[in-house]
Design a protein around this motif. Structure first.
Motif, PDB file in Angstrom:
ATOM      1  N   GLN A 166       0.666  -1.073   0.202  1.00 41.59           N
ATOM      2  CA  GLN A 166      -0.022  -0.093  -0.082  1.00 41.59           C
ATOM      3  C   GLN A 166       0.864   0.972  -0.132  1.00 41.59           C
ATOM      4  O   GLN A 166       0.622   2.199  -0.776  1.00 41.59           O
ATOM      5  CB  GLN A 166      -0.673  -0.047   1.296  1.00 41.59           C
ATOM      6  CG  GLN A 166      -1.519   1.278   1.454  1.00 41.59           C
ATOM      7  CD  GLN A 166      -3.027   1.312   0.595  1.00 41.59           C
ATOM      8  OE1 GLN A 166      -3.482   0.312  -0.173  1.00 41.59           O
ATOM      9  NE2 GLN A 166      -3.890   2.377   0.878  1.00 41.59           N
ATOM     10  N   ALA A 167       1.778   1.159   0.974  1.00 44.11           N
ATOM     11  CA  ALA A 167       2.760   2.523   0.842  1.00 44.11           C
ATOM     12  C   ALA A 167       3.681   2.464  -0.402  1.00 44.11           C
ATOM     13  O   ALA A 167       3.759   3.550  -0.656  1.00 44.11           O
ATOM     14  CB  ALA A 167       3.685   2.248   2.116  1.00 44.11           C
ATOM     15  N   ARG A 168       4.004   1.614  -1.074  1.00 44.13           N
ATOM     16  CA  ARG A 168       4.947   1.511  -2.389  1.00 44.13           C
ATOM     17  C   ARG A 168       4.176   2.159  -3.438  1.00 44.13           C
ATOM     18  O   ARG A 168       4.540   2.721  -4.204  1.00 44.13           O
ATOM     19  CB  ARG A 168       5.442  -0.002  -2.488  1.00 44.13           C
ATOM     20  CG  ARG A 168       6.258   0.091  -3.881  1.00 44.13           C
ATOM     21  CD  ARG A 168       7.453   0.760  -3.687  1.00 44.13           C
ATOM     22  NE  ARG A 168       8.325   0.614  -4.928  1.00 44.13           N
ATOM     23  CZ  ARG A 168       7.972   1.499  -6.023  1.00 44.13           C
ATOM     24  NH1 ARG A 168       7.075   2.099  -6.216  1.00 44.13           N
ATOM     25  NH2 ARG A 168       8.660   1.102  -7.161  1.00 44.13           N
TER      26      ARG A 168
ATOM     27  N   ASN B   5       0.537   3.082  -3.453  1.00 43.01           N
ATOM     28  CA  ASN B   5      -0.515   4.222  -2.766  1.00 43.01           C
ATOM     29  C   ASN B   5      -1.585   3.952  -4.100  1.00 43.01           C
ATOM     30  O   ASN B   5      -2.081   5.147  -4.563  1.00 43.01           O
ATOM     31  CB  ASN B   5       0.186   5.442  -2.958  1.00 43.01           C
ATOM     32  CG  ASN B   5      -0.782   6.426  -2.190  1.00 43.01           C
ATOM     33  OD1 ASN B   5      -1.573   6.157  -1.280  1.00 43.01           O
ATOM     34  ND2 ASN B   5      -0.551   7.676  -2.576  1.00 43.01           N
TER      35      ASN B   5
ATOM     36  N   SER C 170      -7.488   1.158  -8.320  1.00 46.36           N
ATOM     37  CA  SER C 170      -7.627   0.710  -7.005  1.00 46.36           C
ATOM     38  C   SER C 170      -7.025  -0.739  -6.779  1.00 46.36           C
ATOM     39  O   SER C 170      -6.889  -0.766  -5.409  1.00 46.36           O
ATOM     40  CB  SER C 170      -8.986   0.856  -6.423  1.00 46.36           C
ATOM     41  OG  SER C 170      -9.841  -0.147  -7.075  1.00 46.36           O
TER      42      SER C 170
ATOM     43  N   SER D 148      -9.187   0.905  -1.481  1.00 47.32           N
ATOM     44  CA  SER D 148      -8.279   0.197  -2.391  1.00 47.32           C
ATOM     45  C   SER D 148      -8.365  -1.388  -1.828  1.00 47.32           C
ATOM     46  O   SER D 148      -8.670  -1.842  -0.622  1.00 47.32           O
ATOM     47  CB  SER D 148      -7.063   0.560  -2.576  1.00 47.32           C
ATOM     48  OG  SER D 148      -6.307   0.496  -1.427  1.00 47.32           O
TER      49      SER D 148
ATOM     50  N   GLU E 163      -5.661  -1.696   0.959  1.00 49.37           N
ATOM     51  CA  GLU E 163      -6.303  -1.392   2.226  1.00 49.37           C
ATOM     52  C   GLU E 163      -7.274  -2.099   2.632  1.00 49.37           C
ATOM     53  O   GLU E 163      -7.656  -2.373   4.024  1.00 49.37           O
ATOM     54  CB  GLU E 163      -6.804   0.249   2.005  1.00 49.37           C
ATOM     55  CG  GLU E 163      -7.509   0.738   3.380  1.00 49.37           C
ATOM     56  CD  GLU E 163      -8.162   2.196   3.168  1.00 49.37           C
ATOM     57  OE1 GLU E 163      -8.591   2.808   4.030  1.00 49.37           O
ATOM     58  OE2 GLU E 163      -7.967   2.846   2.148  1.00 49.37           O
TER      59      GLU E 163
END
Length: 536
Positions: free
Chosen positions: A191-193, A195, A206, A334, A337
């Motif tokens: 998720q961080a990579r 986004n 998404s 997404s 998430e």
């Protein structure tokens, strides 16, 4: 009428709890850690699979797998477990507990690792490959049940035997929690990579292509604890009870346990011959039916009912998470998430309900007894489910949702400080050595039949009774969580009734419980006192 027990078995019963007990718990428990991780981590990624492979533009819930696919992924694992429990249970009595102990781990390693490599040119192809490997994973997990439970019971002393078997099973709780933690870390990292935006903002973006790696990594990591377990298992000596009472090799039993207990024992072959004479009746014989038939019925029925309830709770969990807003509507998130939020909710349940329940069982099973804990668990689950079902709509309102979560968490607590643990423990104690793993496997397989009934029977019932369009969601509207909980409460009543068929093993040797291995020296058969040997 004087009775004697083999010296080596008496020493095992009276031994203080020491390092070899801890060693056996770790070896058997690591298998159950891997079992639980592999079995339950699939529920954390099913919505992600739905987003990746079955996304339909405009669908109200983009994370739904088609019912037939969802049922197949769940069902093939349970079917594999039934095969493994029956097959390895039978083999454990025929050729030994240790002989196939490493083989079950090899199946688990293969099944979990290759599940992550599932391939195909279409969504159906990927899911078919996944189901194939999940079946063999289930065979390995299923075989672990009767072998681990019996090995631990036969290594234990009679004072702490229940706690030691419960400690093996309690590793399931850590396996479930580990699955949640791994899912949280992997999904948060991706998720961080990448986004990705929420579904409403951009439905296609998404679910980035890299999300396909997430579920594969999570499933494949389940092979790691099983790899570390393999070498320890193949190095374990066979249990003295199998070697002496089933294989009838008194000298080998004495040699093996002399190394374990650091005490010299004589083989006593003459006594073994007397003790084991005419003790080879099968599970389907009239003699077994007279002595242990009701006990097997009780073990089978209690495990069946428990798994109907336990696995139905897992199906209902998603709906409850939505109702208390732990997992918002899929359109607002997404895919990554959503995976993170589902894992977070299950981790909270595991920490607050599942793990404490297991460890309460370890602490009290040799104090208050197995049957008392099983009664308590069924009674409390019944009561909590009735309360939640009666006030469900009120409990889902803002300001009251915390009480729904608390009571729902306590149902998991009392499942594990209750029949989910004791149904595993009791069948490993109450049956004769020559059919012990077979009977445990039959009981466990009945449980997985109950899991299939619970999972599939409530697959539709757990959906909202709001008249949603089936074509839109892929699911019929169902009868709802509330009605499902009333049915599950009634199932717990059956569990209470069938518990009366079981004996209380607390504080008694395995040979005293089964009438095997403890024999009148004058040659009279201990079986003559059936009602005294194993009272109901």
């Amino acid at each position: 009428m004087a009775r004697e027990q083999l010296q080596v078995l008496h020493a095992l019963d009276e031994a203080r709890t020491q390092r070899y007990h801890a060693w056996a718990v770790v070896i058997a428990g690591m298998g159950f850690f891997a079992d639980a991780y592999d079995l339950f981590c699939i529920t954390l990624v099913t919505r992600l699979l739905g987003r990746i492979y079955y996304h339909v533009p405009g669908r109200a819930d983009p994370g739904r797998l088609p019912p037939r696919v969802d049922a197949a992924i769940t069902g093939v694992t349970f079917c594999g477990m039934i095969v493994g429990q029956l097959l390895f249970g039978w083999l454990g009595d025929k050729v030994g507990r240790k002989k196939f102990y490493g083989k079950t781990v090899m199946l688990m390693i293969m099944g979990s690792f290759l599940s992550g490599l599932s391939f195909g040119n279409t969504a159906e192809g990927v899911m078919a490959t996944l189901c194939f490997w999940r079946f063999w994973l289930g065979v390995g997990i299923g075989g672990d049940y009767p072998l681990s439970a019996t090995i631990m019971s036969e290594y234990s002393n009679k004072r702490t035997r229940g706690s030691l078997i419960a400690a093996v099973f309690a590793m399931e709780g850590f396996g479930v929690l580990a699955g949640c933690i791994v899912t949280l870390v992997v999904s948060a990292t991706f998720q961080a990579r990448f986004n990705p935006p929420a579904y409403e903002e951009d439905p296609l973006a998404s679910t980035p292509p890299q999300a396909d790696y997430v579920w594969r990594i999570i499933l494949m990591l389940g092979a790691i604890p099983a790899v570390f377990t393999y070498r320890w298992r193949v190095m374990m000596p066979e249990t003295a009870r199998y070697t002496a009472l089933v294989a009838r090799d008194a000298e080998k039993a004495a040699r093996d346990m002399s190394k374990v207990l650091k005490v010299e024992f004589s083989g006593e072959p003459d006594k073994v011959e007397i003790i084991t004479k005419d003790k080879d009746y099968g599970v389907f014989s009239g003699r077994f039916a007279r002595r242990h038939g009701l006990h097997l019925v009780g073990a089978v029925a209690c495990w069946f009912v428990l798994d109907v309830v336990f696995y139905s709770q897992n199906i209902l969990q998603e709906e409850i998470f939505n109702d208390v807003k732990w997992v918002p509507e899929a359109r607002t998130m997404s895919a990554l998430e959503e995976t993170y939020r589902v894992a977070r909710g299950q981790a909270i349940i595991a920490l607050c309900g599942t793990l404490p329940g297991y460890w309460f069982t370890i602490a009290f099973v040799d104090v208050v007894g197995r049957k008392a804990i099983q009664f308590l668990g069924f009674v409390m689950m019944k009561g909590l489910m009735l309360v939640v079902a009666t006030f469900y709509h009120s409990l889902t309102q803002p300001g009251r949702r915390i009480w729904l979560v608390v009571m729902y968490t306590f149902t998991f607590f009392f499942a594990n400080f209750g029949p989910n643990s004791t149904t595993f423990i009791i069948p490993a104690e109450i049956f004769p050595a020559h059919v012990r793993t077979t009977c445990h496997g039959i009981s466990a397989a009945a449980g997985k039949v109950g899991a299939i009934v619970g999972s599939f029977g409530f697959l539709y019932a757990s959906q909202r009774a709001d008249g949603s369009d089936e074509a839109e969601t892929g699911y019929p509207s169902g009868i709802g969580v509330r009605a499902s909980l009333f049915v599950l409460a009634a199932c717990n009543v059956l569990g209470i009734l069938f518990t009366f068929l079981l004996p209380e093993p607390n504080g008694r040797s395995l040979e005293e419980l089964s009438g095997e291995g403890s024999q009148a020296i004058n040659g009279e058969d201990a079986d003559l006192g059936d009602s005294k040997v194993l009272p109901l």
